[in-house]
Scaffold this motif. Sequence first.
Motif, mmCIF file in Angstrom:
data_model
loop_
_atom_site.group_PDB
_atom_site.id
_atom_site.type_symbol
_atom_site.label_atom_id
_atom_site.label_comp_id
_atom_site.label_asym_id
_atom_site.label_seq_id
_atom_site.Cartn_x
_atom_site.Cartn_y
_atom_site.Cartn_z
ATOM 1 N N LEU A 1 28.100 23.711 45.981
ATOM 2 C CA LEU A 1 28.707 22.801 45.475
ATOM 3 C C LEU A 1 28.597 22.438 44.088
ATOM 4 C CD1 LEU A 1 30.503 20.596 48.370
ATOM 5 C CD2 LEU A 1 31.440 22.775 47.555
ATOM 6 N N GLU A 2 27.540 21.842 43.980
ATOM 7 C CA GLU A 2 27.172 21.088 42.872
ATOM 8 C C GLU A 2 26.779 22.340 41.714
ATOM 9 O OE1 GLU A 2 23.694 18.017 40.855
ATOM 10 O OE2 GLU A 2 23.572 18.944 42.816
ATOM 11 N N ALA A 3 26.016 23.304 42.300
ATOM 12 C CA ALA A 3 25.884 24.321 41.370
ATOM 13 C C ALA A 3 27.034 25.201 40.911
ATOM 14 C CB ALA A 3 25.120 25.389 42.194
ATOM 15 N N MET A 4 28.084 25.405 41.706
ATOM 16 C CA MET A 4 29.366 26.022 41.164
ATOM 17 C C MET A 4 30.025 25.194 40.304
ATOM 18 S SD MET A 4 30.256 27.912 44.587
ATOM 19 C CE MET A 4 31.594 28.979 44.120
ATOM 20 N N GLU A 5 29.915 23.846 40.346
ATOM 21 C CA GLU A 5 30.863 23.165 39.584
ATOM 22 C C GLU A 5 30.315 22.545 38.086
ATOM 23 O OE1 GLU A 5 34.422 20.920 38.251
ATOM 24 O OE2 GLU A 5 34.022 22.582 39.446
ATOM 25 N N PHE B 1 35.829 28.673 43.715
ATOM 26 C CA PHE B 1 35.702 30.044 43.190
ATOM 27 C C PHE B 1 36.843 30.501 42.425
ATOM 28 C CE2 PHE B 1 33.292 30.424 47.387
ATOM 29 C CZ PHE B 1 32.250 31.306 46.872
ATOM 30 N N THR B 2 36.842 31.025 41.111
ATOM 31 C CA THR B 2 37.756 31.032 40.302
ATOM 32 C C THR B 2 38.663 32.067 40.977
ATOM 33 O OG1 THR B 2 36.325 30.806 38.665
ATOM 34 C CG2 THR B 2 38.197 31.873 37.874
ATOM 35 N N LYS B 3 38.353 33.211 41.613
ATOM 36 C CA LYS B 3 39.162 34.250 42.262
ATOM 37 C C LYS B 3 38.713 34.523 43.725
ATOM 38 C CE LYS B 3 39.819 36.537 37.701
ATOM 39 N NZ LYS B 3 39.891 37.919 36.978
ATOM 40 N N LYS B 4 39.628 34.908 44.403
ATOM 41 C CA LYS B 4 39.533 35.489 45.683
ATOM 42 C C LYS B 4 39.979 36.803 45.712
ATOM 43 C CE LYS B 4 40.112 34.777 50.507
ATOM 44 N NZ LYS B 4 40.750 33.726 51.587
ATOM 45 N N LEU B 5 39.241 37.757 45.918
ATOM 46 C CA LEU B 5 39.801 39.061 45.889
ATOM 47 C C LEU B 5 39.630 39.930 47.122
ATOM 48 C CD1 LEU B 5 37.912 39.881 42.188
ATOM 49 C CD2 LEU B 5 40.349 39.438 42.789
ATOM 50 N N HIS B 6 40.365 41.114 47.251
ATOM 51 C CA HIS B 6 40.397 41.986 48.357
ATOM 52 C C HIS B 6 40.193 43.422 47.585
ATOM 53 C CE1 HIS B 6 41.574 38.625 50.862
ATOM 54 N NE2 HIS B 6 42.313 38.251 50.021
ATOM 55 N N LEU B 7 39.111 44.092 48.393
ATOM 56 C CA LEU B 7 38.967 45.651 48.152
ATOM 57 C C LEU B 7 39.895 46.504 48.640
ATOM 58 C CD1 LEU B 7 36.473 44.261 47.168
ATOM 59 C CD2 LEU B 7 35.416 46.370 47.191
ATOM 60 N N GLY B 8 40.123 46.357 50.156
ATOM 61 C CA GLY B 8 40.886 47.330 51.137
ATOM 62 C C GLY B 8 40.315 48.694 51.155
ATOM 63 N N TYR B 9 40.820 49.522 52.048
ATOM 64 C CA TYR B 9 40.257 50.854 52.391
ATOM 65 C C TYR B 9 40.507 51.889 51.214
ATOM 66 C CZ TYR B 9 39.407 49.315 57.345
ATOM 67 O OH TYR B 9 38.917 48.782 58.394
ATOM 68 N N PRO B 10 39.815 52.925 51.036
ATOM 69 C CA PRO B 10 40.184 53.829 50.143
ATOM 70 C C PRO B 10 41.065 54.659 50.403
ATOM 71 C CG PRO B 10 38.028 54.304 50.820
ATOM 72 C CD PRO B 10 38.547 53.052 51.543
ATOM 73 N N ASP B 11 41.995 55.315 49.656
ATOM 74 C CA ASP B 11 42.863 56.280 50.085
ATOM 75 C C ASP B 11 41.970 57.584 50.054
ATOM 76 O OD1 ASP B 11 42.223 57.962 47.514
ATOM 77 O OD2 ASP B 11 43.997 56.673 46.589
#
Length: 330
Positions: free
Chosen positions: A142-146, A188-198
């Motif tokens: 927490l302290e490190a990220m902020e 966390f600035t962003k929360k991302l998802h990759l998903g399965y490749p086509d």
Amino acid sequence: MSDADPTSPTGDEATETEKPLSISTVADLGAAVETNVSKVIVGNQDVVEHVVTALLGGGHVLLEDVPGVGKTMLARSIARSVDCRFRRIQFTPDLLPTDVTGVNVFNEQTREFEFQPGPVFGNIVLGDEINRAPPKTQSALLEAMEETQVTVDGETRALPAPFTVIATQNAVEPNRTYELPFAELDRFTKKLHLGYPDPDEEAALLGRTVGDHPIESLEPVTDRQTIVKARETVSNVRVERPVREYVTRLASYTREHARIGASPRGTIALLRVAQARAATDARDYVLPDDVQAEAPVVLAHRIRTGDRDRDGDAIVAEALECVPVDSDRT
């Protein structure tokens, strides 16, 4: 990789940031990192772009998905693309907070306590499967990220610049993982998802990984000093008042239509990555389009609706559709 003292406050970084990069140089830098990462990561170009803008905007990234879709490989590819101090923390149920931050150890020869820095003292820190550790250990970040610092036994030590956490989170096995504290999610600035490749992407991936994995031969395309200078350039990208007011209206919509809406930390994060997106597009000013491109991945994970059928993604989508860009519009 640099072997400088990881606990030194800033070292020679003051001289490194005297002359920020030009906007065109930052745009070229972003493209170079994205191209380099694409040698390892097949598809998911938009996710790679989001990680790069978070890095340039001084933010942190949470990658959440099922196992085996390339979350850790993406984080490693970003780290390999930047010649800087990379540290990896494998989060496990028995991991202690001091295993992350570091600990004071008594030296029998000097009869004094010496600080042994933990893996958080890096430029790019990979927190692998962060939700496998209990909340007490997760909170060590927490302290490190902020504040980009760590306090151990009452003594505060600055983290090296730049400092970015890229964490992965297992989206399955709920009985074997811990929910991230909301205060940590908000950092966390962003929360991302990759998903399965086509199918085509997966076939290309299989072709690349026959024999030596491409991550092993990936070379850096930039270094720590350049990232520090690029962040300075990004921070100077203009954000005019109408754009700031638009971001405020988006945040207000989420607060009015959810139990917990986007925090002020979230709106600041949104503007910072919008600045980074403008810079990677070779512009020294932010457009509403930059805000709209970043809002879904910056704001959604900060929202709690209290409704199983309506999550943060839905609220942000509604906000982008309903909130006018121009405050004079009705």
